[in-house]
Motif scaffolding. Structure first.
Motif, short mmCIF file in Angstrom:
data_model
loop_
_atom_site.label_atom_id
_atom_site.label_comp_id
_atom_site.label_asym_id
_atom_site.label_seq_id
_atom_site.Cartn_x
_atom_site.Cartn_y
_atom_site.Cartn_z
N GLU A 1 0.83 -1.19 0.00
CA GLU A 1 0.00 0.00 0.00
C GLU A 1 0.87 1.25 0.00
O GLU A 1 2.01 1.25 0.47
CB GLU A 1 -0.91 -0.01 1.22
N ALA A 2 0.33 2.35 -0.53
CA ALA A 2 1.11 3.57 -0.70
C ALA A 2 1.64 4.12 0.61
O ALA A 2 2.73 4.70 0.66
CB ALA A 2 0.26 4.63 -1.41
N ASP A 3 0.88 3.96 1.71
CA ASP A 3 1.29 4.55 3.00
C ASP A 3 2.03 3.55 3.90
O ASP A 3 2.13 3.76 5.11
CB ASP A 3 0.08 5.13 3.74
N THR A 4 2.55 2.47 3.32
CA THR A 4 3.28 1.47 4.09
C THR A 4 4.48 2.09 4.80
O THR A 4 5.20 2.91 4.24
CB THR A 4 3.76 0.34 3.17
N VAL A 5 4.71 1.68 6.05
CA VAL A 5 5.90 2.08 6.79
C VAL A 5 6.99 1.07 6.50
O VAL A 5 6.81 -0.13 6.71
CB VAL A 5 5.61 2.14 8.30
N LEU A 6 8.12 1.56 6.03
CA LEU A 6 9.24 0.70 5.66
C LEU A 6 10.31 0.75 6.74
O LEU A 6 10.75 1.83 7.15
CB LEU A 6 9.83 1.16 4.33
#
Length: 340
Positions: free
Chosen positions: A172-177
C-alpha cells in the motif's frame, strides 16, 4: 547546500524544510547514515544521501561555499577513507538539538536548537522572493551512500532490485518501511523512494540488530494509535540473526507485520568492507542452510517462500488479508556492493 538529518523527521518538520529549501533554491542532501528520511525524495531539490567517509564526503561538498547542516551530527563516518573534513573554501554551519553533537563536531560553527524551530525562524528571516534553483541530477540510489550493484537475476533467482520493485508495487502507498539489509540498501532506495513523512526507519550508524525489534515497536504504535498503516520490515539474512526473537513478540501480540528476508546466503556488507580494506577471503562470511520459514513457524509466525515476482506479489496480498505476522523468505542472487 542544505544537509538535513533525522531530527527534521523527528520534529515533524518536513513542510518547513521544504519551504526553507525552496526559499533559498539550494540542493538538499540527506546527512550520512540518517535513520529517518529528512526530506521528500521526489522533490526537485533533493539530490540524495552523502557518503559516510571523510575523503569522499569532502569531495561531494566541493564547489559550494556554504553548507548548512540541520538535525544531524557533523558527520557520521563508517569506513576510514583519508581526506580533509571539508574542501577548501567551504564554510559549515550546524544546527542540532543535541549538545553532545555540537561539542564533538570537528569543524564548523554549531547552534543548539530544535531543527523545526530553527528552520521556522530562518524562513521568517528570508526575503519573500524565492531563488530559482539550478538544474540538479538526483542520485538514483537516493539516501543510500553507494550506488546499486549492476547484478541481474541469474536463472530463477531474483535480483535484490527485482524484489524491491515488486514489493513497492504490491504494498500500500502509505506502508511504513523498516530496513536492515545494508548490502542491498542502494537497490532498495532506487525502487522505494521515501515520499511521505514518518514512513521510513533504519539504524542510525550501522549497528546491526536494531531494526527487527524496532519494526515490532512501530507496528505496536500503529495499532495503539489507530493509524494501522501496514509495516514492512526488510531484514537481510545476516542481520536477521542478531535479534530473531523479536518475531516471537510480534506473534504474541498478533501484529499485522510483514517481515521480508532477502536471502543471499552471505554477509555481503562485510565482504564489501573486506574488499575496501584489501583483505579478501575473510572466513565466516558465508551463511548457507538457514531455513527462515522453519524459524518463523517455531516462533509462532506464518512463514512462506517466494521465488518469482508474481509469487512475491501474491504473498504480500495474502499477508495483508491474514491476521498476525508473516515472514516471507525470498532467495536473491549474491552481489557484493561498493561501500562508496
Amino acid at each position: 547546500m542544505l544537509i538535513f538529518g533525522a531530527a527534521v523527521a523527528r520534529d515533524r518538520a518536513w513542510d518547513v524544510a521544504v519551504e526553507l529549501a525552496e526559499r533559498v533554491g539550494a540542493p538538499v542532501w540527506a546527512a550520512p547514515a540518517s535513520e529517518r528520511a529528512p526530506f521528500p525524495e521526489d522533490h526537485p531539490l533533493y539530490v540524495g544521501g552523502l557518503p559516510f567517509a571523510t575523503g569522499p564526503l569532502a569531495e561531494r561538498l566541493r564547489g559550494h561555499d556554504l553548507a548548512v547542516i540541520i538535525g544531524a551530527p557533523v558527520f557520521r563516518y563508517y569506513p576510514y577513507v583519508a581526506g580533509p573534513y571539508l574542501p577548501d573554501g567551504l564554510r559549515l554551519l550546524h544546527i542540532t538539538d543535541d549538545p553532545a553533537e555540537a561539542a564533538r563536531a570537528p569543524v564548523g560553527d554549531s547552534l543548539v536548537s530544535s531543527a523545526g524551530v530553527a528552520m521556522q525562524m530562518l524562513v521568517g528571516a528570508l526575503r519573500r522572493d524565492r531563488r530559482e534553483p539550478e538544474a540538479l541530477t538526483p542520485q538514483e540510489h537516493r539516501m543510500a551512500p553507494h550506488p546499486p550493484t549492476d547484478a541481474t537475476a541469474a536463472d530463477a533467482v531474483m535480483s535484490a532490485r527485482q524484489l524491491f520493485a515488486t514489493l513497492r508495487s504490491a504494498c500500500e502507498a502509505d506502508t511504513v518501511l523498516v530496513e536492515e539489509s545494508p548490502s542491498n540498501l542502494a537497490d532498495l532506495h532506487a525502487e522505494w523512494p521515501i515520499t511521505e513523512p514518518d514512513s521510513f526507519y533504519t539504524f542510525a550508524s550501522g549497528g546491526l540488530g536494531w531494526n527487527l525489534p524496532a519494526s515490532v515497536g512501530i507496528a505496536l504504535a500503529e495499532s495503539d494509535s489507530g493509524r494501522r498503516r501496514a509495516v514492512v520490515a526488510i531484514i537481510g539474512d545476516g542481520s536477521f540473526q542478531y535479534s530473531v526473537q523479536s518475531i516471537w513478540t510480534a506473534a504474541q501480540h498478533g501484529l499485522d507485520i510483514l517481515f521480508v528476508v532477502p536471502r543471499n546466503g552471505e554477509y555481503a556488507i562485510l565482504k564489501a568492507f573486506a574488499e575496501l580494506e584489501d583483505t579478501p577471503g575473510v572466513p565466516g562470511l558465508d551463511i548457507p542452510g538457514i531455513d527462515f520459514v522453519a524459524l518463523a513457524t517455531a516462533y509462532g509466525c506464518h512463514g512462506v517462500r517466494a521465488s518469482t515476482p508474481a509469487e512475491v506479489a501474491a504473498e504480500v496480498a495474502a499477508a495483508r488479508d491474514r491476521s498476525g505476522p508473516t515472514l516471507l523468505e525470498v532467495a536473491i542472487n549474491a552481489a557484493v556492493p561498493s561501500l562508496l
